[in-house]
Design a protein around this motif. Structure first.
Motif: not given
Length: 710
Positions: A156-160, A163-164, A169-171, A441-442
């Protein structure tokens, strides 16, 4: 000027509307239609900006209504315009052939299948493998790229950091009883379609419904929830009530390890693996920049509503390149090799103005500033050459520049290679100058430097600014956070532009923010000096071409799909020999005891020579077997007949022209390798077969002579 977005797609006229691609509208080629296309693009851009700015729903509805009116005008203009790029496709015959010959089949079909998942059969798998291998030869080997294979499972930290986690997202809504999931805006759109299709709705009321439908993806979760209730929309499968709409992240989440404490995801793209390995790649490349890294692998996106076959799926193959370059040195050493390559460019000014696509050489595009820099343009040209190499129709390719409303805040320039299909213009390759964003960012998230160094030819004098904090004042103000403040100030010193803005704010007597902390005037001073340096350090910019292999595969199937003019049910896939799943068919003219040993010998000769071949010695006529091979796109066929027994020669047939030559068995391996480009450039049929005699009347496959394809 040529039109890049003029198109006639089978079925569009019958539907009474233009076919929309992923972005923009498929428009006509003439001046009037082009102007309307540009007007549509301008209005669509305005609508998108209004949604982004949070304008009232009524204003957005009015803007969307205007957009729909423009699109109707465009549809009418297209019907009378004669300058279209034609892409007529018998979709029923195409879909039936692709399924029957097992190019692409639904996954888990006998268990009912799962939307958005497909399997590639033997010819589809081989076609994809040949496309990927050609890509590897065209890019990785030619450009001396550093190829990696990174894990699909991503913490998760990589994709956090990328920005993913927050923005992918979609509704969505769920059936409150069964838990079945639906994309909320699509439920609304489909419900209104069904309502209007039933008829009996007064025109004024129908227009009101259409206004709601057109802005379905513009509503907030609460607004969309209320509208679903107003329409009485329930779960389509059960009629049960639905939950409130909520943001759904499109990544597949999972737990890593038996404890379940480590959150992970199946990667939505391959690029992050290359970014986090930048330091090791730089070391492997002996510290030299520029260099490019590449990766071919799977990506996963949990699409709520997959559609259009391979164009929007949940598991897909990507081929991505990350070219690292010094930000102020984006010239490319091999640019002159592609400077004269002519490309069809649909820049943002044309999209918002004339609606015309310009045919422009790569060199001119860079010189005029249409494309931001040589490296980006170089990869765009190389991408076009790759598409032609695998057999794509050049007239059905265009590069569309992202509008300002589409651009990420950090991107310098972005162009999509779009391919014309029955679904309209489809983005298949993205080309982005992503600046330094990804590495920065990384680096900021991990504290690991992502910098490269350049040795200058001679020392140069540079001005430096050093921050000298008042440690007592900072200690009193920030106490336990002072360590984080010092770290933020150290990072600030590396960014000249941000440092200048920071200094101006303090000089004006205002507080200045750094790393989320507010610094007051007097808490630090700025010390200026000069020094001689011969090595400069920098965070590289990234030029990223990103290829969707599944979309390319689908587009290639469409572009090569043909029928014999004399028999429109006789299908031929005109695959380029280099990517054809099977290069050569091997046949016997008829059943005869003398033929099997010769057929087996030829099959083994071709196999040993690395020429993919398929044996067909069924009892049907050789003409019918040729037709079966044509459906698989087999470019060449070898037939053993009675003359073979006498003199050791066979009939060699070329698929598209159906021309036939008499060739000694011993010559087949070398000749076919040349025709298929297995040893380098592809040698044309006319050049390679010129030395061999034509087959006379009564030869193998007589009556199966040259016919035309359409």
């Amino acid at each position: 000027l040529v039109m890049g977005d003029g198109v006639t797609v089978a079925g569009r006229a019958a539907a009474g509307k233009p076919v929309a691609g992923k972005r923009g509208l498929v428009s006509a080629a003439g001046g009037g239609a082009a102007a309307l296309s540009a007007a549509c693009t301008r209005q669509a851009s305005a609508v998108k900006q209004m949604k982004k700015d949070g304008k009232p729903a009524e204003e957005i509805a009015a803007a969307v209504e205007k957009l729909q009116s423009l699109r109707k005008e465009l549809a009418e203009a297209e019907k009378t315009d004669s300058g279209h790029v034609q892409h007529d496709l018998n979709r029923k015959l195409f879909d039936e052939t692709v399924l029957r010959r097992m190019f692409v089949v639904p996954a888990f079909e006998i268990h009912g299948g799962v939307t958005g998942l497909f399997d590639l059969g033997p010819p589809g798998s081989a076609l994809k493998a040949n496309i990927v291998e050609t890509w590897r030869r065209h890019f990785v080997l030619e450009e001396k790229m550093l190829e990696m294979e990174c894990t699909c499972l991503t913490p998760e930290p990589v994709l956090k950091t990328s920005g993913h986690v927050d923005r992918f997202t979609d509704l969505m809504v769920k059936d409150v009883e069964t838990g079945d999931c639906y994309r909320a805006d699509k439920l609304l759109e489909d419900h209104i379609d069904d309502l209007l299709d039933k008829g009996g709705v007064p025109p004024a009321e129908a227009d009101a419904h259409r206004k709601v439908q057109r802005q379905a993806d513009a509503y907030s979760p609460s607004e969309l929830g209320q509208i679903l209730r107003d329409y009485g929309i329930a779960a389509p499968a059960t009629g049960n009530a639905l939950t409130e709409p909520f943001a759904f992240n499109l990544m597949f989440g999972t737990k890593i390890g038996p404890s379940g404490n480590v959150q992970g995801f199946l990667r939505p793209e391959t690029a992050q693996g290359l970014f986090v390995n930048f330091r090791r790649l730089l070391d492997y490349n002996n510290g030299r920049v520029p260099f490019a890294a590449a990766q071919i692998g799977l990506g996963f996106r949990n699409e709520i509503a997959p559609k259009n076959g391979l164009l929007r799926v949940r598991e897909f193959t990507m081929a991505e390149i990350e070219h690292f370059v010094k930000p102020d040195e984006k010239r490319h050493p091999k640019f002159q090799n592609v400077a004269n390559v002519e490309m069809r460019l649909f820049d943002r000014d044309a999209q918002l103005g004339t609606g015309l696509v310009a045919a422009m050489t790569c060199g001119s595009a860079v010189k005029q500033g249409t494309i931001a820099n040589e490296t980006l343009a170089y990869f765009m040209a190389r991408t076009q050459l790759f598409m032609v190499r695998i057999g794509m129709d050049l007239q059905k390719l265009r590069f569309r520049q992202h509008l300002a409303t589409e651009m990420a805040h950090y991107a310098a320039d972005c162009w999509d290679l779009e391919i014309l299909t029955a679904y309209g213009w489809v983005e298949c390759v993205g080309h982005a100058d992503r600046a330094c964003y990804d590495l920065e960012v990384h680096s900021a998230a991990t504290g690991v430097q992502a910098e490269a160094f350049k040795q200058l030819d001679a020392p140069v004098e540079v001005a430096t600014v050093t921050l000298q904090p008042d440690r007592k004042a900072i200690g009193l103000a920030f106490k336990k956070d002072q360590k984080a403040v010092y770290a933020a100030l150290a990072e600030l010193e590396k960014d000249d532009a941000a440092l200048g803005t920071f200094e101006k704010a303090l000089a004006s007597g205002s507080d200045a923010s750094v790393g989320g902390f507010s610094i007051k005037p007097g808490m630090l001073t700025f010390k200026r000096a000069t020094k001689m340096v011969q090595v400069v350090k920098f965070t590289p910019s990234v030029i990223e071409p990103s290829f969707g292999v599944g979309r390319i595969l689908h587009a290639l199937l469409e572009h090569t799909f043909s029928v014999r003019k004399e028999d429109e049910q006789r299908v031929v896939f005109r695959f380029a020999p280099a990517v054809a799943p099977v290069k050569c068919g091997v046949y016997n003219l008829q059943s005869n005891a003398k033929f099997p040993p010769l057929v087996t010998k030829i099959e083994q000769l071709l196999t040993d020579a690395g020429v993919a071949n398929k044996l067909d010695t069924s009892g049907q006529s050789v003409g019918r077997r040729y037709a079966r091979a044509d459906e698989l796109g087999v470019p060449f066929g070898v037939t053993v007949d009675f003359q073979t027994v006498e003199d050791g020669t066979v009939t060699l047939r070329e698929r598209d022209s159906m021309a036939q030559k008499r060739v000694p068995i011993a010559d087949l391996p070398k000749l076919l390798r040349e025709l298929c480009g297995l040893d380098g450039a592809v040698v044309s049929w006319a050049a390679a077969a010129a030395a061999y005699p034509d087959v006379g009347d009564g030869g193998a496959g007589a009556g199966d002579g040259p016919t035309k394809l359409q």
